[in-house]
Structure formats: C-alpha cells, structure tokens
Design an enzyme around this catalytic site. Structure first.
Site: not given
Ligand code: ASP
Length: 706
Positions: A78, A214, A641
């Site tokens: 991502h 991911d 991330s």
């Molecule tokens: N998945 C989160 C993000 O995209 C990472 C996290 O906030 O723990 O911001």
C-alpha cells in the site's frame, strides 16, 4: 530529564510509547530483560553503522528497510501502490498480475519518489530556544526559534551533502535536529498481484485475522560515489551501511519484537472536550462525506477494469482513514476514553493545586484548554468540512488549486522567460491527471457529496456559490462548462495563456466554486484558527510540561511526529472482546477459508491454489504451516507502514502494515491489553517472491538466517 523520569518509573510498560532512537540507551536494560540480545549502540549509533542506517523514510509518509548490500528495500504494497498504479495499464496490469524485474535493467524509475536515511538525531533544544527567554509575544518567540533553527539547518547544508530538519517534540518542550540523506533514484523491483498485496481489500483492512501480503520491493540507486544522485542510467545500486538479515527460522509466541520506523501522528494529550468533539462531531461528519465519494468510486471500479486501475490509488487514499475512524470511535467508546481523560484531568489539577509553585504554573491550564476549544470549535468543524470536500471530494477542486498557482505565477514566468519552458511540463502533468480521471465518476461524487457538505457547513461559512445556487445547478454548470473537468479545454487554456485569458479562468464555474470555498477558508476560518492555534500551542506546552514534572511515576513519550522511533513488545495475540481470542498468527489455510466465502476481496488465482494444494512451501514453513501474518504488542501508527519488525537479534522477521480493529483508537489512547500491530511474515514475503513468482534472485541477494 525526561529519560531519568521514565527510568525511575516502576510502571514502565514496554508496549506503550515510541522512543526517540538517540535515547534508546535508557531503555536498554528493560528491553534486554524482555529478551532483546542487542545493545542500544546496535540500534542507534552516530559513529558506527547501526540498525538505524537500514531504516528509511519512504516518500515522506511510510517506512522501508534495506535488505541487501545492493540497496534492495522492502516496504508495504500500500506504500508503493501509487508507483505500481502509475506503471500499470490495461496491457501491463501490474496491479492485477504483479510485477517482477528479472534483472536490474528491468527495474522501473519513479519520478518524484524519494527515501531518506537518518544520519543522526541531535537534541538542539538549548540552541533553538536561545534568546527567547525575555521575549513577551508569541510571534517574537516564533521568529527567534525560526531564526535559530534556520542557522543550524543552514550549517548542515553548507558543510555536508545532507539535509536537516528541526522538529518540536512535546509541544516545544524539546527540539531535535534530524540530519538526513535523501535519495531520489528509487526504482520499482517487484510487487505481488493485488490479490496477495491487498488480499482482503477493504473488508479486511484494519482487521484481524489478517492474510494480506502487504509488501512491495524497490531499490535505491546512488551516484558512483555512493552519494544521492538524481535519476540516471549511470547510477549504481546504493551500498548501505547496514542491511537487515532476514530470519526464516521458527517464531515463538511471546518472543521479543521491535518495530523501527517513522510513525506519523498520535494525539495522546488532547483534552476530554476535544476528544468528545472528535468522537461526536469531527469523525462522524468526515465519515459521512467519505462514504459519499466511496459509494460512487467503489461501484465504478467494480463495473470497469479501466476505472479500477484509474481509481485504485485514489480509492485507497479515501477508504483507509474512513474505515479507521469508524473503528476508532467504537474503540474509544468501549474504553470509556472521555471519562478516563476527565479523571486524569481532575488528577492533574488536584496535584497542581496541592503545591503552590505547581498551582501557579499548572493550576488553571486544563480549564483554559477546554474553554479555549469551546470558543473555536465551530471554526474547526467548518475547516474539516472544507478540507474533506476539497481534498477527498470531486477532483476538479484539487485541480483548481494547481491551476490557481500556475495563474498566480504566470506573469512572473512570462516576464523572466521561463513560461515557454514550463508550459510543456504543466501540460504533461494535466495529461497525467486526466489519464486517471473519469468525468462521470467525478460528477456523481459531486452530486452526492455537495449536499452533505452544505448541510454540515454552518450558513455563515457557506461559500458564495452555495448561497447563490443549488448544488444541482452548480453540478450542471460545472460539468457542462468548466475547463477543470475537460482535458482539451484545460490544455488549450494553458497553451494559449495570456494576461487577458485569465478572465476566462475567473469566470469558470468550477474555479469559482473552489475560489469561494477558499475565500471562506483563508478568510474567516484562517483568522480564527490561527489565533486558536497560537494560544493552543502555548497552553499545550505548559500542559505537557506539567505532566512531565508532576507525574514522574508515569511513562512519558513524545507524540509521533513523522520522526524515527523505536517501539517494542512481544509477538502475541489478544482477547479484544468477550468470548473472542485472537491467535498470534495466521496461515495460508486461512486465505483458502476466506476464498470460499465468495467475497471478491478474497479472490485467489490457480497458481496459488495449486501451490497450496501441493503444500509447496519450500524452506518457509513452520511445522507444516505457512504463516502469512502475525500480531504483536508494539505501539505503532500510520507512517509505521512498511516498518521492519525485528526479533531479539535485530533480524527482520516481518513488515509492519496495520493494526487490529480494536487498536485503531491507539492514536488517542493506547490500551496495552487490546492494541496489536499487524505484520506480514518475512517467510511469506520470501515464499511469494521465490516460489510463487519465481523471483528467487531477489532472495539470493539477501542474508538469510536459517
Ligand atoms: N495500515 C496503517 C496505515 O495505513 C498503518 C497503521 O496505522 O497502523 O496507516
């Protein structure tokens, strides 16, 4: 001072807090007691290479880690999503099928992408605050701080090839300088197909049990002298000071884990009043507005492959925080967070009032903060609505901002002869914008979100266009006439730009709406919010100083601010709700279970099914199972991330990418028993590269601990 306070604490909980790496020495014994086999010097050192040299800030928003002596880096899928999307087309659908450069010549450059390495972190509080003591007025203090910081930064710039940044910590109770090396030639090396990299889609985002692979793979290139250099075919892979060995041995529940990265923002010090506003107003309004955009985009992406590629990255940008906020409100409610805050505020003021000196300094600050917010709440709300509308609503509003800045600079550029040269790049960027733009989708977003924005904006903050026309009329005018929704018209306007043609822009209905919105924001709102912010900063500095001084027994840590931090905990699951137990890891078997649910977020391809059926896990299995993700009690947030998840020896065991649903409130309040971060297991990452994708040459580049 803060460090010794922390050490004297008998309540120190490993799980809460984000440590500034240059202060990690103070935590060494606790970390070692919890199983760590490293020294503080291994984690952060200025004079020798250390782990910090292998942790990079990825494009200013995520984290990445170096995993080979040839500059190979890993981050989240991502985090690299925009780059992957930019290289994708209907013919080369890397989003859908993945991408693997089978040798270095096939690695893809990415304009604008950069990574930074922290060279050192210096406490510069004294130097930054020098000369501010006698100053009475806030602007004077701010100017002095800016001047002092500017000098320090300038010195780094003039004497090295590094850049420097100075940031306030604990609301200006301390300042640190981050000296950094910025690399701008960063190439895409590999990405799994989205069904792996985004497995579970929005259904699983922020959720455990999780099975998302991911990750994406990039490589940092440097000049022949190993120093940062702009993209060039002559550049060579960067030789890092440190790269993380990758551990593929068995994992154990309860083992020490550490996450090293660049957490973006936490707000642990907000008052109970502000938290109430967040939970009852700000978040619900933002959620409702994003819902409108998402309803349109999600349906359009499902209906057409072209739109799916065009809107993939934009959709994630809107959906990610949207879903997090829903979990956040729920978590804060369940925690009874407002009451906890209120109790803490009472304790704070009681403690202050029991001591004459503290009473003088801290006795009234809580009340003052709460009263202050009540005065400015309505401005904050209006600002939030306009921000959501402009930045997460119809795209022509964002485009209007760029066109405005071009128009503002036009006369300067045409006088100094730069215009002709710039024009080409501007046209190219407009074409790039329209490559991923569908006017019907945009209009549908406009039609749904505008009435909601109008409803939530108090009438006194309505832009002129809202006052004069219905949103239906605006829609018909803008999408019928505006150059901001029409590539040909806009390119034509830029190509024939002249002092006279500005009139055309000023009459453009899309541009007018943007201008009206911005007039409200830059006028009424900005004036009030600036005053608010100034007063708030001052009060927060005092409020936090009071916490540090009056509560030496508590665990203090500076809120995340996109600087490098270390956090540690254990590989562990949780029991987040009555009758519910989260195990500490998930396996490929779970992917298959989800696949059979029929939800298309859980799609798999034939190759995956075949490898699963034949149990072809290579050297990556543990007791016959292939782990996909594991969870831990490390305190993380957005920006973490892509962060390396490390074991007791500093070996890479996973890549951090998310938190569980019950943890999403941790940006405001951390709960050690519930908050868990989610990491993709490095053994799964390598399995995908090596066995699924046949890109074993990348694994060979790494140092494996077997
Ligand atoms: N998945 C989160 C993000 O995209 C990472 C996290 O906030 O723990 O911001």
């Amino acid at each position: 001072m803060i460090v010794s306070l922390i050490l004297s604490s008998s309540f120190l909980r490993a799980e809460e807090g984000m440590i500034i790496p240059s202060l990690v020495q103070a935590f060494q014994s606790d970390m070692q007691a919890k199983g760590m086999k490293l020294s503080a010097e291994d984690i952060y050192s200025v004079n020798n290479s250390s782990m910090k040299d292998a942790v990079l800030h990825f494009n200013g928003g995520c984290t990445a880690e170096i995993v080979s002596d040839q500059g190979l880096i890993l981050t989240n899928h991502h985090c690299g999503y925009y780059q992957i999307q930019q290289h994708s087309s209907l013919e080369n659908d890397y989003l859908k099928y993945g991408f693997w450069a089978m040798d270095k010549s096939k690695e893809l450059p990415n304009e604008g992408l950069f990574v930074t390495r922290i060279v050192r972190i210096e406490d510069v509080t004294k130097a930054v605050l020098q000369g501010t003591e006698g100053l009475k007025y806030v602007p004077q203090v701010e100017a002095k701080i800016k001047e002092n910081a500017g000098k320090l930064i300038e010195e780094i710039k003039n004497t090295t090839h590094y850049e420097a940044q100075i940031k306030a910590f604990d609301f200006g109770n301390s300042y640190y300088m981050l000296v950094q090396e910025k690399f701008t030639d960063v190439r895409l090396v590999g990405a799994p197909p989205s069904f792996i990299g985004k497995f579970g889609g929005d259904t699983d985002n922020w959720v455990w049990p999780r099975h998302t692979g991911d990750f994406s793979v990039f490589r940092v290139y440097a000049g022949k002298d190993n120093k940062p250099a702009p993209y060039s075919a002559e550049n060579v892979p960067y030789k890092p000071l440190h790269h993380f060995p990758v551990n593929i041995t068995n994992r154990e529940e309860g083992e020490f884990t550490m996450v090293y990265g660049f957490p973006g923002m936490t707000e642990q010090h907000v008052t109970s009043e502000y938290l109430k506003y967040v939970m009852e107003k700000d978040r619900p309004v933002r959620i409702e507005m994003r819902e409108k955009s998402l309803e349109v985009i999600d349906a359009a992406m499902k209906a057409s492959d072209k739109t799916r590629i065009q809107y993939a990255s934009k959709q994630s940008r809107i959906a990610n925080a949207y879903k997090k906020w829903i979990g956040q409100i729920d978590g804060l409610r369940r925690l009874n967070a407002q009451q906890i805050k209120k109790d803490r505020e009472t304790e704070y003021t009681d403690r202050a009032n029991a001591n004459p000196e503290w009473k003088n300094k801290y006795g009234t600050v809580v009340k003052a903060l709460i009263d202050l917010f009540k005065v400015y709440e309505e401005y904050e709300m209006a600002d939030a609505v306009i921000i959501e509308y402009v930045f997460y609503g119809p795209e022509f509003l964002r485009l209007a901002r760029s066109v405005e800045s071009i128009a503002d600079n036009y006369s300067k550029w045409s006088e100094n002869g730069e215009w002709e040269e710039r024009k080409g790049a501007i046209v190219a960027s407009i074409q790039k914008h329209f490559k991923d733009y569908d006017v019907q989708v945009d209009q549908a977003i406009f039609d749904r979100i505008s009435p909601v924005a109008k409803k939530h904006l108090k009438e006194e903050f309505h832009p002129l266009s809202f006052k004069e026309k219905s949103t239906e009329d605006l829609s018909a005018q803008i999408y019928g006439k505006s150059m901001l929704v029409n590539e040909e018209k806009l390119v034509g306007f830029i190509e024939s730009m002249s002092a006279k043609s500005m009139k055309k822009l000023e009459k453009d209905p899309g541009y007018l709406l943007y201008r009206d919105l911005w007039d409200v924001r830059a006028g009424q709102l900005a004036q009030n919010l600036q005053t608010y912010q100034g007063e708030l900063d001052l009060m927060m500095k005092v409020y936090v100083a009071g916490k540090l001084e009056m509560f030496p027994e508590k665990n203090h840590w500076a809120d995340a601010n996109s600087t490098l931090r270390v956090t540690y905990g254990q590989l562990e699951g949780s029991a987040p709700r009555d009758g519910m137990l989260y195990t500490h890891y998930t396996t490929v078997d779970g992917m298959i279970e989800k696949y059979y649910s029929g939800n298309e977020d859980f799609d798999l391809d034939d190759r995956m099914m075949q490898l699963y059926n034949e149990k072809e896990y290579g050297q990556y299995a543990q007791d016959g199972e292939l782990w996909v993700c594991f969870s831990g009690s490390n305190h993380t947030t957005g920006g973490n991330s892509g962060s390396p998840a490390l074991n007791a020896e500093g070996h890479l065991i996973g890549i951090n990418f998310d938190r569980t649903w019950e943890s999403t409130m941790s940006d405001f309040m951390f709960d050690t028993s519930r908050c868990r971060n989610i990491m993709v297991d490095m053994r799964y990452v390598l399995w995908v590269m090596d066995i699924y994708a046949g890109a074993g040459h990348l694994v060979e580049e790494m140092t494996l601990i077997k």
